[in-house]
Design a protein around this motif. Structure first.
Motif, PDB file in Angstrom:
ATOM      1  N   TYR A   1       0.824  -1.188   0.000  1.00 26.55           N
ATOM      2  CA  TYR A   1       0.000   0.000   0.000  1.00 26.55           C
ATOM      3  C   TYR A   1       0.868   1.252   0.000  1.00 26.55           C
ATOM      4  CZ  TYR A   1      -4.584   2.050   0.786  1.00 26.55           C
ATOM      5  OH  TYR A   1      -5.764   2.711   0.634  1.00 26.55           O
TER       6      TYR A   1
ATOM      7  N   LEU B   1       1.658   4.856  -3.966  1.00 28.62           N
ATOM      8  CA  LEU B   1       1.713   6.278  -4.262  1.00 28.62           C
ATOM      9  C   LEU B   1       3.068   6.698  -4.826  1.00 28.62           C
ATOM     10  CD1 LEU B   1      -0.761   8.004  -4.165  1.00 28.62           C
ATOM     11  CD2 LEU B   1       0.022   9.005  -2.039  1.00 28.62           C
TER      12      LEU B   1
ATOM     13  N   ARG C   1       3.729   8.265  -8.583  1.00 28.46           N
ATOM     14  CA  ARG C   1       4.515   9.481  -8.844  1.00 28.46           C
ATOM     15  C   ARG C   1       5.625   9.232  -9.852  1.00 28.46           C
ATOM     16  NH1 ARG C   1       4.595  10.690  -3.285  1.00 28.46           N
ATOM     17  NH2 ARG C   1       2.773  11.937  -2.732  1.00 28.46           N
TER      18      ARG C   1
ATOM     19  N   ASN D   1       2.052   6.068  10.527  1.00 32.86           N
ATOM     20  CA  ASN D   1       0.918   6.293  11.416  1.00 32.86           C
ATOM     21  C   ASN D   1       1.000   5.456  12.685  1.00 32.86           C
ATOM     22  OD1 ASN D   1      -0.429   8.339  10.127  1.00 32.86           O
ATOM     23  ND2 ASN D   1      -1.650   6.947   8.848  1.00 32.86           N
TER      24      ASN D   1
ATOM     25  N   ILE E   1      -2.137  13.921  -1.300  1.00 38.44           N
ATOM     26  CA  ILE E   1      -3.366  13.264  -0.909  1.00 38.44           C
ATOM     27  C   ILE E   1      -3.453  13.134   0.613  1.00 38.44           C
ATOM     28  CG2 ILE E   1      -2.310  10.998  -1.046  1.00 38.44           C
ATOM     29  CD1 ILE E   1      -4.830   9.957  -2.276  1.00 38.44           C
TER      30      ILE E   1
ATOM     31  N   GLN F   1      -5.081  11.424   4.114  1.00 40.39           N
ATOM     32  CA  GLN F   1      -5.388  10.058   4.520  1.00 40.39           C
ATOM     33  C   GLN F   1      -6.793   9.630   4.085  1.00 40.39           C
ATOM     34  OE1 GLN F   1      -3.044   8.130   6.205  1.00 40.39           O
ATOM     35  NE2 GLN F   1      -4.449   6.447   5.826  1.00 40.39           N
TER      36      GLN F   1
ATOM     37  N   TYR G   1      -6.825   8.649   0.530  1.00 39.76           N
ATOM     38  CA  TYR G   1      -6.011   7.454   0.436  1.00 39.76           C
ATOM     39  C   TYR G   1      -6.812   6.239   0.885  1.00 39.76           C
ATOM     40  CZ  TYR G   1      -1.358   5.432   0.051  1.00 39.76           C
ATOM     41  OH  TYR G   1      -0.263   4.722  -0.353  1.00 39.76           O
ATOM     42  N   ASP G   2      -7.530   6.378   1.990  1.00 37.06           N
ATOM     43  CA  ASP G   2      -8.351   5.282   2.519  1.00 37.06           C
ATOM     44  C   ASP G   2      -9.489   4.926   1.576  1.00 37.06           C
ATOM     45  OD1 ASP G   2      -6.820   5.124   4.768  1.00 37.06           O
ATOM     46  OD2 ASP G   2      -8.167   6.298   6.026  1.00 37.06           O
TER      47      ASP G   2
ATOM     48  N   THR H   1      -8.508   6.906  11.239  1.00 32.31           N
ATOM     49  CA  THR H   1      -7.327   6.288  10.640  1.00 32.31           C
ATOM     50  C   THR H   1      -6.878   5.161  11.558  1.00 32.31           C
ATOM     51  OG1 THR H   1      -6.695   8.474   9.874  1.00 32.31           O
ATOM     52  CG2 THR H   1      -5.018   6.748   9.762  1.00 32.31           C
TER      53      THR H   1
END
Lengths: 346, 346
Positions: free
Chosen positions: A83, A87, A91, A291, B78, B80, B83-84, B289
């Motif tokens: 995941y 991103l 890019r 996170n 972006i 979260q 993204y989720d 999150t």
DNA sequence: CTGAAAGCGCTTACAG
DNA sequence: CTGAAAGCGCTTACAG
């Protein structure tokens, strides 16, 4: 959606023939063909007015252009690692003006085959396979290799000699972690993880052994805990057992976990038992899921996969046939859970 | 990549004409055309042997099929939340056999225009716009509306009456959060967030006021803190100031934060000052999150965006012209940081 | 300087 | 029962 204008329609409006329109709209392709200034202006004006864009399907059919699409194969039960990679990959592809098309493959062979077939249809420029540990992978990929474009794998696939891939060095970060703990005075360093059946996990164990070897600490099998929980409930008791074994019985003063979720669970269990982190036990996760690592108290040191470099190398390997990248080194990211300078005194 | 086989080539191998091959390979389209059994078998065998797949570009050019591609526009920076949303969206589209094509738009108008143009090229089935708060959005979308397929927005776009969208009810979760706190005996409930310039944030504030109103608690402007930090350093001091104002001076006994990152920072600051959560102050984040909310001690209650339902409604709206969905209600997800049953006694 | 024609791979009338 | 032809939108020889 209104209909788009075609060269044919522009030609009708400008009272010229369609090939003249093509010549005007593609000056580069037809330097030899001169078109009168007024005709050219007229055609350009009409094209601009109607927001003309050449039909991509037609150009692809002719073989004049590629799709500018790169397929990326992932598992629907995607782990945080993959995941986190998507991103950066998007890019990198964006930088070279390509788009990412995600495809899902898993142990449902029919579905996976449908995805691969679909990838053929889209006339992709390339395929990046992030996840290839599935049923029948060898057969599937060898069967579709002939109709798919260039394929680049994340980590070497089984049973293919000439496959191109980017390898992650899962060991380097663990070596670093062990050395860091030893340098901070820790001597009973434990490793705690899910399984040793897949190469990524096995390499963590190798890194652990190398780290111990290079720092002169003997390997103690009681400090190695490998167990796969079958359910969330089993996971809870597993973590509790792990802390019993490693910290209480074996007096571990550092724990390296196979992933951040395990590290988090261990941290909570240690907290429950009033075992200080990093005072009594230093704790290091794996994956550097920001996170998670930034949300714990103390913040969680972790081994980073370097997804940015990984994405760069995957795309570079896809673009450049003669490019064979070095493995991407995983690296320890320090945070308070493994800060051994401010340890409580012995 | 080897070359794919075409109908023409199959026809050559089977010694028939190409249109016969087409008839055999598309039995549904040509029920009237009977082809001899031997000829049919031969053609089918050759096609299977060579892994024949009809050329999608050709069929699109003819207008026989769509691209089965849905474009999704996001911001490169972006959050979260978006993204989720991507993975549930991918799953929903996968269910209806469509693929997701990600496009990036931002305040760089040239780039955004290139993305939109590119979307036109790919002959998409539809476009889902997750992010439309960009420079020149109105002009861009109205200009490309004529050449793009069906567009569905996340939240209503500015300046377009007939746009189709799925709205998130950012207020409902906050109302729930306020009521939960009041039911647990809290009376000094604070709201703390980034800004009130964008609608999503403004709706949080409205939810806060409605919640207070419905529980008969007077609105106290000293318990509302809205400030946008310009840098990470400023963010740190902002959080410290916030705790000073809300907890020390104003004796807040509950804080609702505009997002989980703020809630996390507040939690850490409270911990630093030995203010108990939820004992002294209940804390509720926004965004749910999971990696954040499950990593803190105590775990963080938070308001969930319901990305699953949101994804479902976005895709359903795209598919069904007469479908005008109700807003997606945000909902409070309870965790220990707002558990008011096991509060320390007064 | 501009137009007519072929062909990429396919489907769908239509002719034999 | 099978084939010849047109056409989707484009580019690229080639002819006038």
């Amino acid at each position: 959606m209104k209909t788009r204008i075609s060269q044919k329609e522009i030609a009708r409006l400008a009272n010229v023939c369609q090939s003249t329109v093509s010549a005007v709209l593609n000056p580069a392709n037809r330097g030899n063909t001169k078109v009168g200034a007024e005709t050219r202006e007229l055609i350009l004006r009409i094209a601009a007015e109607h927001n003309y864009r050449p039909n991509l399907q037609s150009r692809q059919l002719r073989g004049d252009t590629t799709s500018n699409l790169v397929g990326v194969l992932i598992n629907p039960q995607i782990s945080q690692f993959f995941y986190d990679l998507l991103l950066p990959l998007e890019r990198e592809l964006h930088n070279i003006h390509k788009r990412m098309l995600i495809g899902l493959i898993d142990n449902d062979v029919k579905e996976s085959e449908a995805t691969l077939g679909n990838f053929v249809d889209y006339n992709l420029d390339g395929v990046i396979v992030l996840h290839h540990d599935i049923v029948d992978a060898e057969r599937l990929f060898s069967e579709y290799a002939s109709v798919l474009p260039q394929i680049v794998y994340l980590d070497p696939p089984r049973g293919s000699q000439e496959a191109r891939f980017v390898q992650v060095d899962y060991a380097s970060g663990v070596i670093e972690a062990v050395k860091h703990c030893v340098a901070g005075g820790r001597k009973r360093i434990a490793l705690c993880m899910n399984d040793v059946y897949n190469p990524a996990m096995r390499r963590r164990l190798e890194g652990y052994r190398i780290g111990l070897l290079e720092t002169g600490i003997p390997f103690d099998e009681n400090l190695l805990l490998v167990r796969a929980p079958a359910s969330p409930v089993e996971f809870e008791s597993l973590i509790s057992d792990a802390v019993d074994q490693l910290c209480v019985r074996e007096h571990a003063d550092a724990i390296i976990a196979g992933n951040d979720e395990w590290a988090l669970a261990i941290l909570k269990e240690l907290h429950r038992r009033d075992i200080a982190v990093p005072g009594d036990v230093a704790l290091i996760g794996y994956g550097n899921t920001l996170n998670i690592c930034r949300s714990t108290m103390p913040e969680l040191a972790s081994i980073d996969h370097r997804v940015g470099e990984l994405a760069r190398k995957l795309v570079e390997t896809l673009r450049t046939p003669e490019f064979f990248p070095d493995p991407v080194q995983t690296k320890l990211v320090m945070r308070n859970s493994a800060d051994l300078n401010s340890t409580k005194t012995l």
